[in-house]
Design a protein around this motif. Structure first.
Motif, PDB file in Angstrom:
ATOM      1  N   ARG A 181      -0.459  -7.223   6.175  1.00 46.27           N
ATOM      2  CA  ARG A 181       0.099  -6.491   5.033  1.00 46.27           C
ATOM      3  C   ARG A 181       1.510  -5.980   5.296  1.00 46.27           C
ATOM      4  O   ARG A 181       2.313  -5.862   4.373  1.00 46.27           O
ATOM      5  N   VAL A 187       4.725  -8.291   0.771  1.00 50.36           N
ATOM      6  CA  VAL A 187       4.443  -7.299  -0.264  1.00 50.36           C
ATOM      7  C   VAL A 187       3.529  -7.927  -1.317  1.00 50.36           C
ATOM      8  O   VAL A 187       3.834  -8.965  -1.896  1.00 50.36           O
ATOM      9  N   ARG A 190       1.354  -5.842  -7.199  1.00 47.92           N
ATOM     10  CA  ARG A 190       0.767  -4.552  -7.518  1.00 47.92           C
ATOM     11  C   ARG A 190       0.017  -4.614  -8.838  1.00 47.92           C
ATOM     12  O   ARG A 190       0.362  -5.357  -9.741  1.00 47.92           O
TER      13      ARG A 190
END
Length: 209
Positions: A181, A187, A190
């Motif tokens: 991670r 990244v 989200r």
């Protein structure tokens, strides 16, 4: 290197290794990680907690882990923070005695109402170094004398956090994927709301005028 300096360096290394065992215990409790929990104890260790009778592991670490995991499963805690800011250690050859102070922060759901339960703890430990590795041979968990139980106010920010950035239990907590991670270019996508919490709050305030 003179003998006295070498002795002091050895003692510093021993104390650091013991401190890391104390912190691994805290991580195991926070993440409900049974394998990690077992790793900090010798197989013939004794675990005494002021809320229950002494547990003699007696060579059965798997049984000890099953006992602890059963307690975790029955717990009303939805998350846990166990902070151990200090450990004072006395090393005597392959044996050491340590005292640690801890603060346990526990959000609890009781009859549909969330409460914050805070308490102080102390760990009194006898460590033994076997085959070059320090582990707990006897742990005594004491009440630190402070407890606070209050109905929690609505969390202003935690509820708005992206699910992938919330602390969790084993194996879902981000720690268990930390190496992947946190590598460059890793990244993740989200899944949170488009606007940050504080901007959404500002929009609500503006709409109410």
């Amino acid at each position: 290197m003179d003998a006295e300096l070498e002795r002091k360096l050895r003692e510093l290394v021993d104390k650091q290794e013991i401190r890391e065992v104390v912190l691994l215990y805290a991580r195991a409790q926070e993440r409900r990680d049974g394998a990690l929990f077992a790793s900090v104890f010798h197989p013939d260790a004794i675990y005494e907690h002021y809320e229950m009778p002494p547990y003699l592991i007696d060579g059965d670490l798997d049984g000890f882990v099953a006992f602890v995991e059963k307690a975790w499963a029955a717990s009303p805690l939805k998350s846990k923070g166990l902070h151990v800011p200090d450990t004072l250690t006395e090393v005597d050859g392959d044996e050491a005695f340590a005292e640690s102070h801890a603060l346990s922060l526990n959000p609890v759901d009781q009859e549909g109402v969330r409460h914050d339960y805070l308490r102080t703890l102390r760990f009194l430990d006898r460590f033994e170094r076997r085959d070059g590795v320090w582990k707990i041979a006897h742990r005594l968990v004491l009440s630190g004398g402070y407890e606070r139980w209050v109905a929690a106010s609505p969390p202003p920010f935690a509820g708005a956090a992206s699910p992938e950035l919330r602390s969790g239990f084993y194996p879902d907590d981000p720690f268990y994927g930390i190496r992947e991670r946190l590598r460059p270019g890793s990244v993740a996508q989200r899944t949170t709301e488009e606007q940050p919490f504080y901007l959404r709050d500002a929009d609500v305030a503006e709409a109410g005028r």
